[in-house]
Design a protein around this motif. Structure first.
Motif, PDB file in Angstrom:
ATOM      1  N   ARG A 105      31.482  44.721  41.994  1.00 44.62           N
ATOM      2  CA  ARG A 105      30.727  44.456  43.230  1.00 44.62           C
ATOM      3  C   ARG A 105      31.595  44.575  44.476  1.00 44.62           C
ATOM      4  NH1 ARG A 105      28.310  42.065  39.249  1.00 44.62           N
ATOM      5  NH2 ARG A 105      26.066  41.785  39.200  1.00 44.62           N
ATOM      6  N   ARG A 106      32.868  44.922  44.277  1.00 46.25           N
ATOM      7  CA  ARG A 106      33.829  45.100  45.378  1.00 46.25           C
ATOM      8  C   ARG A 106      33.926  43.838  46.230  1.00 46.25           C
ATOM      9  NH1 ARG A 106      32.217  50.419  48.313  1.00 46.25           N
ATOM     10  NH2 ARG A 106      34.098  49.933  49.491  1.00 46.25           N
ATOM     11  N   ILE A 107      34.112  42.711  45.543  1.00 41.43           N
ATOM     12  CA  ILE A 107      34.254  41.421  46.228  1.00 41.43           C
ATOM     13  C   ILE A 107      35.535  40.760  45.704  1.00 41.43           C
ATOM     14  CG2 ILE A 107      33.233  39.115  46.559  1.00 41.43           C
ATOM     15  CD1 ILE A 107      30.514  40.388  45.922  1.00 41.43           C
ATOM     16  N   PRO A 108      36.408  40.247  46.594  1.00 36.87           N
ATOM     17  CA  PRO A 108      37.580  39.502  46.092  1.00 36.87           C
ATOM     18  C   PRO A 108      37.114  38.372  45.181  1.00 36.87           C
ATOM     19  CG  PRO A 108      37.825  39.925  48.434  1.00 36.87           C
ATOM     20  CD  PRO A 108      36.422  40.363  48.062  1.00 36.87           C
ATOM     21  N   VAL A 109      37.825  38.192  44.077  1.00 35.59           N
ATOM     22  CA  VAL A 109      37.341  37.268  43.038  1.00 35.59           C
ATOM     23  C   VAL A 109      37.226  35.837  43.564  1.00 35.59           C
ATOM     24  CG1 VAL A 109      39.636  36.891  42.019  1.00 35.59           C
ATOM     25  CG2 VAL A 109      37.614  36.647  40.602  1.00 35.59           C
ATOM     26  N   VAL A 110      38.057  35.434  44.530  1.00 34.02           N
ATOM     27  CA  VAL A 110      37.942  34.060  45.059  1.00 34.02           C
ATOM     28  C   VAL A 110      36.627  33.852  45.823  1.00 34.02           C
ATOM     29  CG1 VAL A 110      40.373  33.377  45.225  1.00 34.02           C
ATOM     30  CG2 VAL A 110      39.337  34.667  47.085  1.00 34.02           C
ATOM     31  N   GLU A 111      36.033  34.945  46.279  1.00 34.94           N
ATOM     32  CA  GLU A 111      34.746  34.823  46.977  1.00 34.94           C
ATOM     33  C   GLU A 111      33.582  34.913  45.997  1.00 34.94           C
ATOM     34  OE1 GLU A 111      34.191  37.519  50.238  1.00 34.94           O
ATOM     35  OE2 GLU A 111      36.235  37.146  50.934  1.00 34.94           O
ATOM     36  N   TYR A 112      33.834  35.634  44.901  1.00 38.59           N
ATOM     37  CA  TYR A 112      32.765  35.846  43.925  1.00 38.59           C
ATOM     38  C   TYR A 112      32.412  34.560  43.196  1.00 38.59           C
ATOM     39  CZ  TYR A 112      30.139  38.148  40.221  1.00 38.59           C
ATOM     40  OH  TYR A 112      29.151  38.539  39.359  1.00 38.59           O
ATOM     41  N   SER A 113      33.441  33.786  42.877  1.00 38.19           N
ATOM     42  CA  SER A 113      33.178  32.526  42.179  1.00 38.19           C
ATOM     43  C   SER A 113      34.343  31.577  42.417  1.00 38.19           C
ATOM     44  CB  SER A 113      33.033  32.779  40.678  1.00 38.19           C
ATOM     45  OG  SER A 113      33.111  31.549  39.987  1.00 38.19           O
ATOM     46  N   ARG A 114      34.039  30.334  42.670  1.00 35.90           N
ATOM     47  CA  ARG A 114      35.103  29.330  42.834  1.00 35.90           C
ATOM     48  C   ARG A 114      35.382  28.673  41.491  1.00 35.90           C
ATOM     49  NH1 ARG A 114      37.882  29.179  47.895  1.00 35.90           N
ATOM     50  NH2 ARG A 114      36.638  30.683  49.023  1.00 35.90           N
ATOM     51  N   THR A 168      35.751  37.403  32.339  1.00 36.41           N
ATOM     52  CA  THR A 168      35.072  38.665  32.639  1.00 36.41           C
ATOM     53  C   THR A 168      34.512  38.704  34.054  1.00 36.41           C
ATOM     54  OG1 THR A 168      33.074  37.750  31.658  1.00 36.41           O
ATOM     55  CG2 THR A 168      34.437  39.139  30.233  1.00 36.41           C
ATOM     56  N   LEU A 169      34.469  37.562  34.708  1.00 29.66           N
ATOM     57  CA  LEU A 169      33.933  37.579  36.082  1.00 29.66           C
ATOM     58  C   LEU A 169      34.851  38.354  37.024  1.00 29.66           C
ATOM     59  CD1 LEU A 169      35.126  35.663  38.573  1.00 29.66           C
ATOM     60  CD2 LEU A 169      34.275  33.853  37.143  1.00 29.66           C
ATOM     61  N   VAL A 170      36.137  38.506  36.653  1.00 35.51           N
ATOM     62  CA  VAL A 170      37.046  39.299  37.485  1.00 35.51           C
ATOM     63  C   VAL A 170      36.540  40.738  37.539  1.00 35.51           C
ATOM     64  CG1 VAL A 170      39.430  40.139  37.728  1.00 35.51           C
ATOM     65  CG2 VAL A 170      39.018  37.799  36.934  1.00 35.51           C
ATOM     66  N   THR A 171      36.143  41.269  36.382  1.00 30.61           N
ATOM     67  CA  THR A 171      35.609  42.639  36.344  1.00 30.61           C
ATOM     68  C   THR A 171      34.296  42.719  37.114  1.00 30.61           C
ATOM     69  OG1 THR A 171      36.551  42.774  34.141  1.00 30.61           O
ATOM     70  CG2 THR A 171      35.072  44.546  34.780  1.00 30.61           C
ATOM     71  N   ARG A 172      33.450  41.702  36.969  1.00 35.47           N
ATOM     72  CA  ARG A 172      32.164  41.720  37.689  1.00 35.47           C
ATOM     73  C   ARG A 172      32.403  41.704  39.206  1.00 35.47           C
ATOM     74  NH1 ARG A 172      30.773  37.965  33.663  1.00 35.47           N
ATOM     75  NH2 ARG A 172      30.589  36.216  35.102  1.00 35.47           N
ATOM     76  N   ARG A 196      40.338  29.113  41.577  1.00 35.65           N
ATOM     77  CA  ARG A 196      41.164  27.923  41.880  1.00 35.65           C
ATOM     78  C   ARG A 196      42.651  28.215  41.655  1.00 35.65           C
ATOM     79  NH1 ARG A 196      36.860  25.223  39.442  1.00 35.65           N
ATOM     80  NH2 ARG A 196      37.960  25.016  37.457  1.00 35.65           N
ATOM     81  N   GLU A 197      42.934  28.984  40.613  1.00 32.46           N
ATOM     82  CA  GLU A 197      44.349  29.294  40.325  1.00 32.46           C
ATOM     83  C   GLU A 197      44.932  30.215  41.420  1.00 32.46           C
ATOM     84  OE1 GLU A 197      47.470  28.271  37.849  1.00 32.46           O
ATOM     85  OE2 GLU A 197      45.411  27.521  37.961  1.00 32.46           O
ATOM     86  N   ILE A 198      44.102  31.141  41.928  1.00 28.20           N
ATOM     87  CA  ILE A 198      44.601  32.020  43.002  1.00 28.20           C
ATOM     88  C   ILE A 198      44.770  31.212  44.296  1.00 28.20           C
ATOM     89  CG2 ILE A 198      44.173  34.116  44.347  1.00 28.20           C
ATOM     90  CD1 ILE A 198      42.691  35.252  41.931  1.00 28.20           C
ATOM     91  N   GLU A 199      43.894  30.244  44.523  1.00 25.06           N
ATOM     92  CA  GLU A 199      44.075  29.360  45.692  1.00 25.06           C
ATOM     93  C   GLU A 199      45.399  28.598  45.578  1.00 25.06           C
ATOM     94  OE1 GLU A 199      39.385  28.531  46.720  1.00 25.06           O
ATOM     95  OE2 GLU A 199      40.601  26.902  45.917  1.00 25.06           O
TER      96      GLU A 199
END
Ligand code: SF4
Ligand code: SF4
Length: 286
Positions: free
Chosen positions: A258-267, A250-254, A272-275
């Motif tokens: 917040r209009r933040i790329p998910v890799v910046e929102y949480s590592r 659910t953090l992807v939706t959060r 990690r999978e997108i990295e």
């Protein structure tokens, strides 16, 4: 300079979230949003607009009242019923087919270039961005995709950038074909649903037709492991690498809210999978 385009067989698979995260991870690149019918990458990249240009992609018929004799021929032939009984043409209904223009005995009809949308160049904290907005009920989205890609290429050449990262259109139609010509790699983001598998196969077919190398990213792979296995098996038969398996979180939706790329929102495991995906992409591009 290499171009990678991120595709999905349909909308709503998480394609733009992945594109925004790659924008955050990649250095020395220009971003381009080729989803000209519903551009939304800019919402996540928060650009400062630099330039807005008109896009005139089609023609509409216009009747000159002074010349029109009211013979009615144009109304008879217009299969889009765009011409009223007062011989006025509705620009939204007019398809620009030129039938009325060619048949009018009084030369009362002209074809005029119509404003079909706008395209924009911007700066973001991830680098330059090119995107566009097609007007309501406008066509020629393939032409507009070609235009924004050309502008992105121009910026990349001017600034000596290494990559063009393109958020491609959904589906398999003309805009997708227009977004594929000459790209170095297509990343297809899919989800493990029956419609997702069906659309994945179709878009893989389009990429293969144009001889574009493909890798696949399964988004929310853990919501249906049976369907994820089906995707993996299919990719294996096509000799296509499944480069990332992003778990449902659910953090992807959060992050989106917040209009933040998910890799910046949480590592976390999603980031990690997108990295990992970006590392595979660079392996193909370099
Ligand atoms: S065909 Fe030409 S002259 Fe006849 S009604 Fe249409 S616009 Fe008028
Ligand atoms: S150009 Fe074609 S669609 Fe438009 S008004 Fe004429 S006949 Fe109809």
């Amino acid at each position: 300079m290499k171009e990678v385009t991120i595709l999905s067989g349909k909308g709503g698979t998480g394609k733009t979230s992945v594109a925004a995260s790659l924008a955050s991870l990649a250095k020395n690149k220009v971003m381009v949003d080729c989803d000209v019918d519903a551009a939304d990458l800019y919402l996540l990249l928060k650009p400062t607009f630099r330039q807005k240009q008109e896009f005139r992609g089609g023609e509409k018929a216009v009747i000159s009242e002074d010349k029109c004799t009211g013979c009615g021929l144009c109304r008879e032939v217009c299969r889009f019923e765009a011409i009223s009984s007062e011989y006025k043409i509705d620009p939204i209904s007019c398809d620009g087919c030129r039938f009325c223009y060619n048949i009018c005995p009084a030369d009362a009809i002209t074809m005029q270039q119509s404003l079909s949308g706008h395209w924009f160049t911007s700066e973001t904290r991830y680098g330059p961005l090119v995107h566009a907005r097609l007007g309501v009920a406008q066509e020629n989205s393939g032409k507009l995709v070609a235009l924004v890609r050309q502008e992105a290429k121009h910026i990349a050449e001017q600034r000596g950038l290494d990559y063009i990262i393109s958020d491609g259109p959904p589906g398999t139609g003309c805009p997708v074909i227009s977004s594929l010509s000459g790209v170095s790699l297509a990343v297809i983001v899919t989800e493990p649903t029956l419609s997702g598998i069906h659309d994945l196969k179709r878009v893989i077919g389009v990429c293969q037709h144009f001889a574009v190398p493909v890798i696949v990213c399964i988004n929310k792979y853990d919501i249906n492991s049976e369907n994820s296995h089906q995707i993996e098996n299919y990719c294996q038969t096509q000799n296509i690498e499944v480069a990332a398996r992003i778990p449902f979180d659910t953090l992807v939706t959060r992050a989106l809210v917040r209009r933040i790329p998910v890799v910046e929102y949480s590592r976390n495991r999603v980031g990690r999978e997108i990295e990992k995906l970006w590392q595979v992409v660079t392996g193909y591009l370099n």
